[in-house]
Design a protein around this motif. Sequence first.
Motif, PDB file in Angstrom:
ATOM      1  N   ARG A 106       0.827  -1.197   0.000  1.00  0.00           N
ATOM      2  CA  ARG A 106       0.000   0.000   0.000  1.00  0.00           C
ATOM      3  C   ARG A 106       0.867   1.255   0.000  1.00  0.00           C
ATOM      4  O   ARG A 106       0.645   2.179  -0.784  1.00  0.00           O
ATOM      5  N   LYS A 107       1.855   1.264   0.885  1.00  0.00           N
ATOM      6  CA  LYS A 107       2.704   2.454   0.994  1.00  0.00           C
ATOM      7  C   LYS A 107       3.489   2.679  -0.289  1.00  0.00           C
ATOM      8  O   LYS A 107       3.646   3.814  -0.753  1.00  0.00           O
ATOM      9  N   PHE A 108       3.975   1.586  -0.876  1.00  0.00           N
ATOM     10  CA  PHE A 108       4.773   1.699  -2.089  1.00  0.00           C
ATOM     11  C   PHE A 108       3.936   2.295  -3.211  1.00  0.00           C
ATOM     12  O   PHE A 108       4.337   3.255  -3.875  1.00  0.00           O
ATOM     13  N   LYS A 109       2.759   1.718  -3.418  1.00  0.00           N
ATOM     14  CA  LYS A 109       1.899   2.197  -4.491  1.00  0.00           C
ATOM     15  C   LYS A 109       1.523   3.644  -4.280  1.00  0.00           C
ATOM     16  O   LYS A 109       1.563   4.461  -5.215  1.00  0.00           O
ATOM     17  N   ARG A 110       1.201   3.968  -3.029  1.00  0.00           N
ATOM     18  CA  ARG A 110       0.734   5.325  -2.756  1.00  0.00           C
ATOM     19  C   ARG A 110       1.828   6.330  -3.058  1.00  0.00           C
ATOM     20  O   ARG A 110       1.593   7.370  -3.654  1.00  0.00           O
ATOM     21  N   ARG A 111       3.068   5.991  -2.679  1.00  0.00           N
ATOM     22  CA  ARG A 111       4.168   6.928  -2.874  1.00  0.00           C
ATOM     23  C   ARG A 111       4.425   7.179  -4.350  1.00  0.00           C
ATOM     24  O   ARG A 111       4.639   8.299  -4.782  1.00  0.00           O
ATOM     25  N   ILE A 112       4.391   6.102  -5.135  1.00  0.00           N
ATOM     26  CA  ILE A 112       4.683   6.293  -6.560  1.00  0.00           C
ATOM     27  C   ILE A 112       3.513   6.969  -7.238  1.00  0.00           C
ATOM     28  O   ILE A 112       3.700   7.899  -8.034  1.00  0.00           O
ATOM     29  N   ILE A 167      16.442   1.299 -18.642  1.00  0.00           N
ATOM     30  CA  ILE A 167      16.970   2.399 -19.427  1.00  0.00           C
ATOM     31  C   ILE A 167      16.548   3.743 -18.857  1.00  0.00           C
ATOM     32  O   ILE A 167      17.213   4.729 -18.990  1.00  0.00           O
ATOM     33  N   ASN A 168      15.413   3.741 -18.166  1.00  0.00           N
ATOM     34  CA  ASN A 168      14.834   4.982 -17.709  1.00  0.00           C
ATOM     35  C   ASN A 168      15.440   5.433 -16.393  1.00  0.00           C
ATOM     36  O   ASN A 168      14.962   5.075 -15.329  1.00  0.00           O
ATOM     37  N   ARG A 169      16.523   6.227 -16.438  1.00  0.00           N
ATOM     38  CA  ARG A 169      17.181   6.614 -15.194  1.00  0.00           C
ATOM     39  C   ARG A 169      16.430   7.718 -14.467  1.00  0.00           C
ATOM     40  O   ARG A 169      16.668   7.958 -13.294  1.00  0.00           O
ATOM     41  N   SER A 170      15.547   8.415 -15.174  1.00  0.00           N
ATOM     42  CA  SER A 170      14.933   9.575 -14.542  1.00  0.00           C
ATOM     43  C   SER A 170      13.923   9.182 -13.479  1.00  0.00           C
ATOM     44  O   SER A 170      13.622   9.963 -12.581  1.00  0.00           O
ATOM     45  N   ASN A 171      13.413   7.945 -13.571  1.00  0.00           N
ATOM     46  CA  ASN A 171      12.432   7.539 -12.571  1.00  0.00           C
ATOM     47  C   ASN A 171      13.062   6.887 -11.363  1.00  0.00           C
ATOM     48  O   ASN A 171      12.374   6.520 -10.420  1.00  0.00           O
ATOM     49  N   LEU A 172      14.390   6.736 -11.411  1.00  0.00           N
ATOM     50  CA  LEU A 172      15.055   6.019 -10.322  1.00  0.00           C
ATOM     51  C   LEU A 172      14.908   6.708  -8.960  1.00  0.00           C
ATOM     52  O   LEU A 172      14.647   6.033  -7.969  1.00  0.00           O
ATOM     53  N   PRO A 173      15.053   8.037  -8.843  1.00  0.00           N
ATOM     54  CA  PRO A 173      14.894   8.659  -7.529  1.00  0.00           C
ATOM     55  C   PRO A 173      13.519   8.407  -6.930  1.00  0.00           C
ATOM     56  O   PRO A 173      13.403   8.147  -5.732  1.00  0.00           O
ATOM     57  N   LEU A 174      12.500   8.461  -7.777  1.00  0.00           N
ATOM     58  CA  LEU A 174      11.152   8.209  -7.268  1.00  0.00           C
ATOM     59  C   LEU A 174      11.025   6.784  -6.752  1.00  0.00           C
ATOM     60  O   LEU A 174      10.445   6.522  -5.684  1.00  0.00           O
ATOM     61  N   LEU A 175      11.609   5.859  -7.483  1.00  0.00           N
ATOM     62  CA  LEU A 175      11.556   4.453  -7.077  1.00  0.00           C
ATOM     63  C   LEU A 175      12.252   4.258  -5.736  1.00  0.00           C
ATOM     64  O   LEU A 175      11.755   3.572  -4.842  1.00  0.00           O
ATOM     65  N   CYS A 176      13.434   4.875  -5.598  1.00  0.00           N
ATOM     66  CA  CYS A 176      14.179   4.732  -4.351  1.00  0.00           C
ATOM     67  C   CYS A 176      13.398   5.317  -3.177  1.00  0.00           C
ATOM     68  O   CYS A 176      13.324   4.728  -2.102  1.00  0.00           O
ATOM     69  N   GLN A 177      12.795   6.497  -3.421  1.00  0.00           N
ATOM     70  CA  GLN A 177      11.967   7.116  -2.387  1.00  0.00           C
ATOM     71  C   GLN A 177      10.855   6.177  -1.922  1.00  0.00           C
ATOM     72  O   GLN A 177      10.638   5.980  -0.727  1.00  0.00           O
ATOM     73  N   ALA A 178      10.184   5.598  -2.910  1.00  0.00           N
ATOM     74  CA  ALA A 178       9.059   4.706  -2.583  1.00  0.00           C
ATOM     75  C   ALA A 178       9.535   3.506  -1.774  1.00  0.00           C
ATOM     76  O   ALA A 178       8.877   3.058  -0.833  1.00  0.00           O
ATOM     77  N   LEU A 179      10.707   2.978  -2.143  1.00  0.00           N
ATOM     78  CA  LEU A 179      11.242   1.818  -1.422  1.00  0.00           C
ATOM     79  C   LEU A 179      11.503   2.157   0.038  1.00  0.00           C
ATOM     80  O   LEU A 179      11.157   1.392   0.945  1.00  0.00           O
ATOM     81  N   ASN A 184      10.235   1.409   5.634  1.00  0.00           N
ATOM     82  CA  ASN A 184      10.581   2.066   6.905  1.00  0.00           C
ATOM     83  C   ASN A 184      12.059   2.286   7.086  1.00  0.00           C
ATOM     84  O   ASN A 184      12.588   2.120   8.176  1.00  0.00           O
ATOM     85  N   TYR A 185      12.747   2.638   6.037  1.00  0.00           N
ATOM     86  CA  TYR A 185      14.156   2.984   6.182  1.00  0.00           C
ATOM     87  C   TYR A 185      14.341   4.471   5.970  1.00  0.00           C
ATOM     88  O   TYR A 185      13.420   5.164   5.563  1.00  0.00           O
ATOM     89  N   GLY A 186      15.563   4.949   6.254  1.00  0.00           N
ATOM     90  CA  GLY A 186      15.777   6.390   6.181  1.00  0.00           C
ATOM     91  C   GLY A 186      16.463   6.822   4.906  1.00  0.00           C
ATOM     92  O   GLY A 186      16.217   7.904   4.397  1.00  0.00           O
ATOM     93  N   ASP A 187      17.362   5.983   4.384  1.00  0.00           N
ATOM     94  CA  ASP A 187      18.209   6.448   3.302  1.00  0.00           C
ATOM     95  C   ASP A 187      18.538   5.268   2.402  1.00  0.00           C
ATOM     96  O   ASP A 187      18.535   4.118   2.834  1.00  0.00           O
ATOM     97  N   ILE A 188      18.861   5.558   1.152  1.00  0.00           N
ATOM     98  CA  ILE A 188      19.223   4.471   0.232  1.00  0.00           C
ATOM     99  C   ILE A 188      20.394   4.937  -0.609  1.00  0.00           C
ATOM    100  O   ILE A 188      20.488   6.101  -0.973  1.00  0.00           O
ATOM    101  N   ARG A 189      21.324   4.031  -0.883  1.00  0.00           N
ATOM    102  CA  ARG A 189      22.433   4.405  -1.756  1.00  0.00           C
ATOM    103  C   ARG A 189      22.775   3.218  -2.651  1.00  0.00           C
ATOM    104  O   ARG A 189      22.530   2.061  -2.303  1.00  0.00           O
ATOM    105  N   GLU A 190      23.360   3.559  -3.781  1.00  0.00           N
ATOM    106  CA  GLU A 190      23.691   2.498  -4.729  1.00  0.00           C
ATOM    107  C   GLU A 190      25.048   1.916  -4.359  1.00  0.00           C
ATOM    108  O   GLU A 190      26.013   2.646  -4.166  1.00  0.00           O
ATOM    109  N   MET A 191      25.116   0.600  -4.271  1.00  0.00           N
ATOM    110  CA  MET A 191      26.401  -0.036  -3.973  1.00  0.00           C
ATOM    111  C   MET A 191      27.137  -0.310  -5.276  1.00  0.00           C
ATOM    112  O   MET A 191      26.540  -0.404  -6.339  1.00  0.00           O
ATOM    113  N   GLU A 192      28.437  -0.456  -5.161  1.00  0.00           N
ATOM    114  CA  GLU A 192      29.210  -0.668  -6.385  1.00  0.00           C
ATOM    115  C   GLU A 192      29.271  -2.153  -6.688  1.00  0.00           C
ATOM    116  O   GLU A 192      30.342  -2.739  -6.804  1.00  0.00           O
ATOM    117  N   LEU A 193      28.105  -2.772  -6.797  1.00  0.00           N
ATOM    118  CA  LEU A 193      28.065  -4.223  -6.988  1.00  0.00           C
ATOM    119  C   LEU A 193      27.022  -4.516  -8.049  1.00  0.00           C
ATOM    120  O   LEU A 193      25.853  -4.228  -7.875  1.00  0.00           O
TER     121      LEU A 193
END
Lengths: 347, 305
Positions: A106-112, A167-179, A184-193
């Motif tokens: 529910r939270k994920f859908k609502r955020r996006i 391919i669509n990098r512009s939607n990535l911030p929104l996706l991360c926010q929703a996640l 219930n986490y505070g921050d997200i970062r991309e790992m070099e993996l």
Amino acid sequence: MDVTVAEFIRRTVLKVPRSHIPALLQAWGFLPAARLQALDVRPLKEAIAEAVVQLCQENSASIKEAAVLDIVYNHTFQNKRVWTVYQMTKATGGETDIFDFTAFKRKFKRRIQSSLINVTINFKEFEDNAIWIRIAWGTSYTKPNQYKATYVVYHSQTPYAFISKSINRSNLPLLCQALIVASNYGDIREMELRSHCLDSLKDIVFKRYSQTFQTHHPKPLQERNVAPENVDPRLIQEDKSEKERIQRVNQEVFGDGPQPKLEFAQYKLETMFKSSPKMVNVSERESFRCLVKFSSPHLLEALKSLAPAGMADAPLSPLLTCIPHKARNYFKIKERKGVLAAGLVSP
Amino acid sequence: MEPSRAYLSPPSFLPACLPGVLSRLEKLEARARALALKQEEAEQQQRQEVARLRARIKQLRRRRDELKGKVSLQQAALGRREEATSSGAEPVPTARVQERALLQWKVETVEAMLRVFYLTGISGKLTERGVCFCLSTAYDGNYLDSYYLDIVITQPVRIHRHSVPIFIPLKRIAAKYLQTDVRCFLATLSAHLNAYVGRKYQADYLQKHFSAFLGGHWQKNSLYNMLAFNYDVTTESSTFPFRVKLLYGDLDRSLPTEASVSCKEDVPASLLEKAATHSSLFMNMALHKAFDTFRKAAETPDNTE
């Protein structure tokens, strides 16, 4: 049933190799089992696809079911995509919460959907506690593009998410926010993996791969099929002790079990070029920019067999052996401050 | 030139320029003869050398056999001497044997002690920089996985590597206890791991052995602290599906803190009572044991369950 949905289902079925079609449709679970058994897989794939579309039409499939079929297809053939690992951190040291799947959805859908109306979001939970999320993006005036969807794999109560490179990098911030909001986490970062093999990425970050620890109770070694060597008693191996040392060191570093499957490791050098004083001094002022890339169908197994094959000294450089431990395969090597030597910098 | 002409005079019918060619031929012949002589000498020398070496080999072999014979004689003599004096006087060999037996006994005791430590669940080994702990888990009489922690003793103490699964709150426990009380840290972590392993064992056992009772719609999470599923309850007349949701609030316990059993509204009152009893049953005993009682009750049909 919508024409676009029918076309999408048809194209998805056409992507599947013929032998996997019955198993895939069964895992989908939408079509009734009796009709599935009656499905003929002998003719050409186009005919099979047409038959499937016909069945779906009879059962009035919607875009939701088609999306679930797409998820099942990608779950079965997950190694076709390149997956990147993202790490989430908790803002506060909160207590472990009981993961509620419905609240998460529910939270994920609502955020996006608060930012973008034209998206199709679908979830599916699999046996190994993996939650697959499929998002098809559209814009304010176009419908979602079902053929270029992004996939996210999340295991509950872990701080890691695996996102397929879309391919669509512009939607990535929104996706991360929703996640973050949904889990219930505070921050997200991309790992070099990054890798093709999703299971190996999971093994590395969930620490499921084989590590060696010093213990008084070594695990009994699995019986390996060692073919009895034809030992000619007249032949003496001069470097037997050296071979045994290499074997021992290798085992300490890599462990006994199978290694996680990575395809490449990339080292970006930003060190100074060290040469004999005779060469021109000017070039020494700038960093020598160099990129070293190791690629292999199974990189860590290849590194493991380098020393026994005699192609490298044992122990291997820690830059190569720290890949699973540091959970990264993209490195930036800078000068160590104060000492002119290459150091390892993790951003 | 003169001597060669002495025995080779050209026939009279040949022209006068031929003597030059013939003299050349003579010279070549002489050279060939000299070379042949040299070769023969060299061969002879080689043959002599080979014969000499063969003789030397025979000599060395004879010497080797002699020495071998001497060594074996000496060893036999030594053996006889040892046998003769084994009952009494020579103190050196028996002391060595005794020492070895003592050492072996010591090694075995230490190994047994280490094995006992391993079986208690928390064992460790000193490494160069710190300690490597092994936390082994067990549930219901079965030894299950072992997890390892490599701790480096610096100021502050930190965990270098570990094989603890990611969803166990290791960081939180370490932040609370690692710097102050290592024993408490290990005890808490061991409790968490054992509880997780216990919950997982119960869920897996249930799915494997009681699949006839279960209805599907499994919901669980990585830590196995939330479990929800449907199962069938049979009465004399029919089968009713119940849905149970188990919440394990305490992460270091393998029994749920909350068990809610629900069923559809249109069921007889006796079944509602049953739901309540089942709920308390789940709270107090392990899942598979609870289902064991159900199975026994189903096999011996009685109304009081």
